[in-house]
Design a protein around this motif. Structure first.
Motif, mmCIF file in Angstrom:
data_model
loop_
_atom_site.group_PDB
_atom_site.id
_atom_site.type_symbol
_atom_site.label_atom_id
_atom_site.label_comp_id
_atom_site.label_asym_id
_atom_site.label_seq_id
_atom_site.Cartn_x
_atom_site.Cartn_y
_atom_site.Cartn_z
ATOM 1 N N ASN A 20 0.849 -1.191 0.000
ATOM 2 C CA ASN A 20 0.000 0.000 0.000
ATOM 3 C C ASN A 20 0.881 1.235 0.000
ATOM 4 O O ASN A 20 1.848 1.308 0.758
ATOM 5 C CB ASN A 20 -0.912 -0.004 1.236
ATOM 6 N N LEU A 21 0.524 2.189 -0.850
ATOM 7 C CA LEU A 21 1.366 3.358 -1.078
ATOM 8 C C LEU A 21 0.573 4.646 -0.922
ATOM 9 O O LEU A 21 -0.588 4.719 -1.314
ATOM 10 C CB LEU A 21 1.942 3.297 -2.498
ATOM 11 N N SER A 22 1.227 5.653 -0.393
ATOM 12 C CA SER A 22 0.673 6.987 -0.245
ATOM 13 C C SER A 22 1.573 7.924 -1.042
ATOM 14 O O SER A 22 2.755 8.055 -0.739
ATOM 15 C CB SER A 22 0.678 7.362 1.241
ATOM 16 N N VAL A 23 1.015 8.565 -2.084
ATOM 17 C CA VAL A 23 1.803 9.357 -3.023
ATOM 18 C C VAL A 23 1.227 10.770 -3.111
ATOM 19 O O VAL A 23 0.016 10.919 -3.281
ATOM 20 C CB VAL A 23 1.773 8.704 -4.427
ATOM 21 N N PRO A 24 2.054 11.816 -3.014
ATOM 22 C CA PRO A 24 1.528 13.171 -3.196
ATOM 23 C C PRO A 24 0.851 13.305 -4.569
ATOM 24 O O PRO A 24 1.359 12.804 -5.572
ATOM 25 C CB PRO A 24 2.769 14.054 -3.116
ATOM 26 N N LYS A 25 -0.299 13.973 -4.585
ATOM 27 C CA LYS A 25 -1.059 14.112 -5.831
ATOM 28 C C LYS A 25 -0.225 14.710 -6.957
ATOM 29 O O LYS A 25 -0.364 14.314 -8.107
ATOM 30 C CB LYS A 25 -2.320 14.948 -5.599
ATOM 31 N N GLU A 26 0.668 15.641 -6.639
ATOM 32 C CA GLU A 26 1.464 16.271 -7.702
ATOM 33 C C GLU A 26 2.464 15.312 -8.331
ATOM 34 O O GLU A 26 2.997 15.568 -9.404
ATOM 35 C CB GLU A 26 2.165 17.544 -7.202
ATOM 36 N N ASN A 27 2.731 14.170 -7.694
ATOM 37 C CA ASN A 27 3.654 13.176 -8.236
ATOM 38 C C ASN A 27 2.937 11.957 -8.804
ATOM 39 O O ASN A 27 3.579 10.999 -9.231
ATOM 40 C CB ASN A 27 4.629 12.715 -7.152
ATOM 41 N N GLU A 28 1.620 11.987 -8.830
ATOM 42 C CA GLU A 28 0.822 10.819 -9.206
ATOM 43 C C GLU A 28 1.174 10.265 -10.582
ATOM 44 O O GLU A 28 1.437 9.065 -10.719
ATOM 45 C CB GLU A 28 -0.666 11.168 -9.156
ATOM 46 N N GLN A 29 1.162 11.091 -11.605
ATOM 47 C CA GLN A 29 1.384 10.577 -12.965
ATOM 48 C C GLN A 29 2.789 10.023 -13.152
ATOM 49 O O GLN A 29 2.961 8.949 -13.719
ATOM 50 C CB GLN A 29 1.070 11.665 -14.006
ATOM 51 N N GLU A 30 3.791 10.721 -12.659
ATOM 52 C CA GLU A 30 5.166 10.223 -12.748
ATOM 53 C C GLU A 30 5.297 8.887 -12.024
ATOM 54 O O GLU A 30 5.902 7.946 -12.527
ATOM 55 C CB GLU A 30 6.135 11.238 -12.140
#
Length: 121
Positions: A20-30
């Motif tokens: 399970n991962l938590s990723v900042p929205k601004e880094n989502e596509q990358e």
């Protein structure tokens, strides 16, 4: 003519390794571009890794370690089907720390949890 979606089903005893991962929205596509390739590479390179799937999930409410993240994150779950407990044990002993540190080195922002699931029915 549209094709029917592929339906995935697992038989009892199927072993799933979940990340399970938590990723900042601004880094989502990358991150998603990287994660698609990464999960396929894991299946190809690690003995006993049979297949993988990546899911979006809603913010996991009620988990204390996520309570201060607000709504600035995207939550993802990767499932790996593992051939056997012995294969999973070997991965955890020999590869998991290396895989986790490579991911953390590239994406310093991750909050990650892992667990193992076994299909009952």
């Amino acid at each position: 003519m549209s094709s029917s979606p592929v339906i995935h089903s697992y038989s009892p005893g199927t072993l799933i390794y979940e990340v399970n991962l938590s990723v900042p929205k601004e880094n989502e596509q990358e991150y998603l571009v990287w994660l698609r390739d990464f999960t396929k590479e894991q299946v190809h390179n690690i003995p006993g890794f049979v297949s993988s799937m990546v899911f979006y999930q809603p913010k996991p409410y009620g988990l204390h370690w996520l309570s201060e993240e607000g709504n600035d994150k995207v939550y993802l779950t990767a499932h790996y089907v593992i051939a056997s407990q012995a294969d999973l044990d070997a991965y955890l002993a020999e590869n998991q720390a290396k895989v986790a540190s490579a991911e953390q080195d590239r994406f310093e922002f991750l909050v990650t949890s892992r667990r193992t699931l076994s299909v009952v029915c």
